[in-house]
Design a protein around this motif. Structure first.
Motif, PDB file in Angstrom:
ATOM      1  N   GLU A 372     152.120  50.878  25.522  1.00 21.06           N
ATOM      2  CA  GLU A 372     152.148  51.541  24.218  1.00 21.06           C
ATOM      3  C   GLU A 372     151.249  50.946  23.137  1.00 21.06           C
ATOM      4  OE1 GLU A 372     156.078  52.236  22.732  1.00 21.06           O
ATOM      5  OE2 GLU A 372     156.783  53.090  24.614  1.00 21.06           O
ATOM      6  N   PRO A 373     151.233  49.623  22.928  1.00 18.44           N
ATOM      7  CA  PRO A 373     150.450  49.089  21.806  1.00 18.44           C
ATOM      8  C   PRO A 373     148.966  49.448  21.900  1.00 18.44           C
ATOM      9  CG  PRO A 373     151.904  47.407  22.708  1.00 18.44           C
ATOM     10  CD  PRO A 373     151.925  48.550  23.656  1.00 18.44           C
ATOM     11  N   GLU A 374     148.292  49.431  20.751  1.00 24.30           N
ATOM     12  CA  GLU A 374     146.869  49.755  20.731  1.00 24.30           C
ATOM     13  C   GLU A 374     146.047  48.698  21.469  1.00 24.30           C
ATOM     14  OE1 GLU A 374     145.380  50.739  16.903  1.00 24.30           O
ATOM     15  OE2 GLU A 374     146.820  52.347  16.585  1.00 24.30           O
ATOM     16  N   ASN A 375     146.604  47.485  21.562  1.00 29.52           N
ATOM     17  CA  ASN A 375     145.895  46.421  22.296  1.00 29.52           C
ATOM     18  C   ASN A 375     146.620  46.092  23.597  1.00 29.52           C
ATOM     19  OD1 ASN A 375     148.169  45.303  21.084  1.00 29.52           O
ATOM     20  ND2 ASN A 375     147.217  43.312  20.752  1.00 29.52           N
ATOM     21  N   ALA A 376     147.279  47.092  24.204  1.00 29.87           N
ATOM     22  CA  ALA A 376     148.072  46.869  25.418  1.00 29.87           C
ATOM     23  C   ALA A 376     147.231  46.220  26.516  1.00 29.87           C
ATOM     24  CB  ALA A 376     148.649  48.198  25.920  1.00 29.87           C
ATOM     25  N   LEU A 377     147.895  45.379  27.330  1.00 26.97           N
ATOM     26  CA  LEU A 377     147.193  44.631  28.385  1.00 26.97           C
ATOM     27  C   LEU A 377     146.444  45.554  29.342  1.00 26.97           C
ATOM     28  CD1 LEU A 377     149.441  41.685  29.629  1.00 26.97           C
ATOM     29  CD2 LEU A 377     147.106  41.577  28.769  1.00 26.97           C
ATOM     30  N   ILE A 378     147.074  46.652  29.725  1.00 32.66           N
ATOM     31  CA  ILE A 378     146.440  47.557  30.684  1.00 32.66           C
ATOM     32  C   ILE A 378     145.178  48.165  30.077  1.00 32.66           C
ATOM     33  CG2 ILE A 378     146.733  49.825  31.781  1.00 32.66           C
ATOM     34  CD1 ILE A 378     149.546  48.930  32.572  1.00 32.66           C
ATOM     35  N   LYS A 379     145.229  48.500  28.795  1.00 25.81           N
ATOM     36  CA  LYS A 379     144.036  49.033  28.117  1.00 25.81           C
ATOM     37  C   LYS A 379     142.934  47.977  28.088  1.00 25.81           C
ATOM     38  CE  LYS A 379     146.796  52.052  25.122  1.00 25.81           C
ATOM     39  NZ  LYS A 379     147.239  52.313  23.732  1.00 25.81           N
ATOM     40  N   GLN A 380     143.320  46.723  27.904  1.00 24.99           N
ATOM     41  CA  GLN A 380     142.332  45.643  27.872  1.00 24.99           C
ATOM     42  C   GLN A 380     141.630  45.501  29.220  1.00 24.99           C
ATOM     43  OE1 GLN A 380     143.929  41.938  26.344  1.00 24.99           O
ATOM     44  NE2 GLN A 380     145.168  43.013  24.817  1.00 24.99           N
ATOM     45  N   TYR A 381     142.430  45.508  30.302  1.00 29.64           N
ATOM     46  CA  TYR A 381     141.833  45.338  31.628  1.00 29.64           C
ATOM     47  C   TYR A 381     140.964  46.534  32.011  1.00 29.64           C
ATOM     48  CZ  TYR A 381     144.198  41.000  32.872  1.00 29.64           C
ATOM     49  OH  TYR A 381     144.595  39.682  32.928  1.00 29.64           O
ATOM     50  N   ARG A 382     141.394  47.731  31.637  1.00 30.26           N
ATOM     51  CA  ARG A 382     140.574  48.916  31.919  1.00 30.26           C
ATOM     52  C   ARG A 382     139.232  48.820  31.193  1.00 30.26           C
ATOM     53  NH1 ARG A 382     145.488  53.289  31.362  1.00 30.26           N
ATOM     54  NH2 ARG A 382     146.051  53.393  33.586  1.00 30.26           N
ATOM     55  N   ALA A 383     139.284  48.373  29.945  1.00 37.55           N
ATOM     56  CA  ALA A 383     138.048  48.241  29.165  1.00 37.55           C
ATOM     57  C   ALA A 383     137.132  47.176  29.750  1.00 37.55           C
ATOM     58  CB  ALA A 383     138.390  47.907  27.705  1.00 37.55           C
ATOM     59  N   LEU A 384     137.719  46.062  30.215  1.00 29.02           N
ATOM     60  CA  LEU A 384     136.915  44.990  30.815  1.00 29.02           C
ATOM     61  C   LEU A 384     136.224  45.476  32.085  1.00 29.02           C
ATOM     62  CD1 LEU A 384     139.281  41.892  30.417  1.00 29.02           C
ATOM     63  CD2 LEU A 384     137.062  42.208  29.331  1.00 29.02           C
ATOM     64  N   MET A 385     136.960  46.191  32.928  1.00 31.43           N
ATOM     65  CA  MET A 385     136.377  46.671  34.180  1.00 31.43           C
ATOM     66  C   MET A 385     135.370  47.796  33.938  1.00 31.43           C
ATOM     67  SD  MET A 385     137.533  44.716  36.483  1.00 31.43           S
ATOM     68  CE  MET A 385     137.559  43.435  35.226  1.00 31.43           C
ATOM     69  N   VAL A 392     139.596  51.837  36.630  1.00 33.89           N
ATOM     70  CA  VAL A 392     140.839  51.325  37.217  1.00 33.89           C
ATOM     71  C   VAL A 392     141.994  52.215  36.771  1.00 33.89           C
ATOM     72  CG1 VAL A 392     142.427  49.377  37.362  1.00 33.89           C
ATOM     73  CG2 VAL A 392     139.975  48.969  37.255  1.00 33.89           C
ATOM     74  N   ASP A 393     142.688  52.792  37.756  1.00 32.03           N
ATOM     75  CA  ASP A 393     143.856  53.644  37.465  1.00 32.03           C
ATOM     76  C   ASP A 393     145.109  52.889  37.908  1.00 32.03           C
ATOM     77  OD1 ASP A 393     145.529  55.756  36.871  1.00 32.03           O
ATOM     78  OD2 ASP A 393     145.262  56.684  38.846  1.00 32.03           O
ATOM     79  N   ILE A 394     145.948  52.515  36.943  1.00 31.12           N
ATOM     80  CA  ILE A 394     147.192  51.798  37.248  1.00 31.12           C
ATOM     81  C   ILE A 394     148.342  52.792  37.137  1.00 31.12           C
ATOM     82  CG2 ILE A 394     148.675  49.848  36.624  1.00 31.12           C
ATOM     83  CD1 ILE A 394     146.265  48.465  35.447  1.00 31.12           C
TER      84      ILE A 394
END
Length: 469
Positions: A372-385, A392-394
């Motif tokens: 949910e957060p704007e800086n969510a971990l999954i969003k961070q990893y998707r952006a890095l990859m 990356v689809d989680i």
């Protein structure tokens, strides 16, 4: 039902219109909570307490001055395990408010008389931050004029002023000089001269070869030696050849410093600290506890006694002037898993009247934190990859598995809250991160099976799980 305030209270002691406009721009408690909700999951009680405390700063400045002096801030003590959002709330508050804000760990301080930082450095750091904040605001106000002056100086470097012979020059020479200068100005504005070299004077910057220790701290000796003896500690100037774009930055900085009235900046900064300064005092539980009688514990009760006058209101000497701490808001925080709030000295306990308990995080919280957060971990990893061209689809079941593992490990080992998600996500993404530049096709799906495969050896081995996760 609307409540009509008396005229004496609605018109806050003839406060300047400019100040009123700034205050009207302050966030309401609901807006503060809504902003915090974008980055922090749960902990509604803590968010609400902080929002009310911030809004009360605004309200106090709106009441008549004789009453405003009597209204002291209601300091907050946040109690909760590590990784549940205490520090994150402080970080987000710093971005939300235009008030001088300082986050510092209580465990950094020692009792007066011992080597280490004394608690008055909190106020000095806060004032220094406020000065930087006000200086930047004032620099923005004079930026247009500073840019104009810097441009003229740059043109003087590119085309030195025309020398007058016998106090006069032929009109033809003056006209030719002006035409050349105008041509250079156009080229300068069009960015055609950025790589041309010019010679400028720069001030040498050297670290002081000596340090003087005093009760006021190294940085607060009073009058700087460099100001007394120009050229002594890096005060000399030297000529350097630099490119035009570097010279422009240097000259602009120089002009802004010349145009900004630092006496006014210091006065405004001190006023801002005294009326709206906020200090987030983390790790307060690390200084809780009484002296044991086995020798001095210079980071415990002595620090509490030193903190007491700062929190309840005193006057601190800084290089910019005297600062009163009566209306600075202190937000204390600590896990208090070993020590308890009651272990603080009674006087300090009384200075944190509002206590908020932050709850431990469970599986549902972890799922929300991951997504949910704007800086969510999954969003961070998707952006890095994505920087490697990798999508990356989680899946939802993978997120569910990660959250479940986090909850289990926190329950079996030390509970470190949401920080557990960082270690687990890093382990899940390890192989992908390592091979990302060479992975083909450029789309990867992470599901529950993939998560279990990535963590199987660790989850089975309890000792290894304690060590790695």
């Amino acid at each position: 039902m609307a409540i009509q305030l008396p005229k004496s209270m609605s018109e806050a002691s003839g406060a300047p219109k400019e100040r009123d406009r700034d205050l009207e721009a302050e966030l309401t408690p609901q807006e503060i909570v809504a902003e915090l909700d974008k980055y922090i999951i749960g902990q509604k009680a803590a968010k609400k307490a902080v929002a009310i405390a911030l809004r009360n700063r605004y309200r106090r400045r709106r009441v008549p001055s004789e009453l405003a002096d009597e209204i002291t801030p209601k300091n907050i003590l946040m109690i909760g395990p590590t990784g549940v959002g205490k520090t994150e709330i402080s970080r987000r508050l710093a971005k939300l408010t235009s008030s001088p804000f300082l986050k510092i760990e209580a465990s950094k301080f020692t009792e007066v008389g011992y080597v280490g930082r004394d608690v008055e450095s909190i106020v000095r750091d806060l004032v220094r931050m406020a000065v930087d904040m006000v200086r930047q605001e004032k620099a923005q106000e004079v930026r247009a004029k500073a840019e104009m002056n810097a441009e003229e100086k740059l043109l003087d470097l590119l085309l030195p002023p025309l020398r007058r012979k016998d106090n006069h020059s032929p009109e033809e020479d003056i006209q030719r000089y002006q035409e050349t200068r105008d041509k250079l100005r156009r080229q300068l504005r069009d960015g055609l001269l950025e790589d041309r070299q010019v010679e400028i004077e720069v001030r040498e910057r050297m670290s002081p070869p000596l340090e003087i220790f005093s009760n006021a701290g190294v940085e607060e000796i009073g009058i700087q030696i460099q100001e007394i003896i120009p050229g002594f500690l890096g005060g000399k100037t030297k000529r350097r050849k630099v490119k035009v774009h570097e010279a422009r930055d240097h000259l602009l900085d120089e002009e802004e410093r010349r145009l900004v009235d630092m006496d006014q900046v210091a006065r405004l900064a001190i006023g801002r600290v005294e009326s709206s300064g906020i200090v987030f005092l983390d790790e307060l539980d690390k200084i809780a506890g009484r002296e044991s009688g086995r020798g001095p514990e210079v980071s415990r009760e002595g620090v509490q006694r030193d903190l007491l006058p700062i929190v309840e209101g005193t006057t601190v000497h800084t290089r910019y002037g005297l600062v009163k701490t009566d209306h600075i808001l202190f937000v204390g925080a600590g896990a208090f898993n070993v020590a308890k709030p009651a272990d603080l000295i009674p006087e300090l306990q009384g200075r944190f009247p509002i206590r908020v308990e932050l709850s431990s995080l469970g599986k549902d919280d972890f799922i929300r934190i991951l997504t949910e957060p704007e800086n969510a971990l999954i969003k961070q990893y998707r952006a890095l990859m994505a920087t490697e061209g990798l999508t990356v689809d989680i899946t939802d079941d993978a997120i569910d598995e990660i959250a479940q593992v986090a909850e289990d490990v926190n329950g079996e080992t030390e509970d470190i809250g949401a920080r557990r998600l960082h270690t687990i996500m890093e382990k899940v993404m390890e192989e992908i991160s390592f091979k990302a530049p060479h992975i083909k096709p450029k789309t990867i799906t992470i599901d529950r099976a993939y998560v279990r495969a990535a963590l199987k050896d660790i989850v089975k081995n309890a000792d290894l799980k304690r060590f790695i996760l």
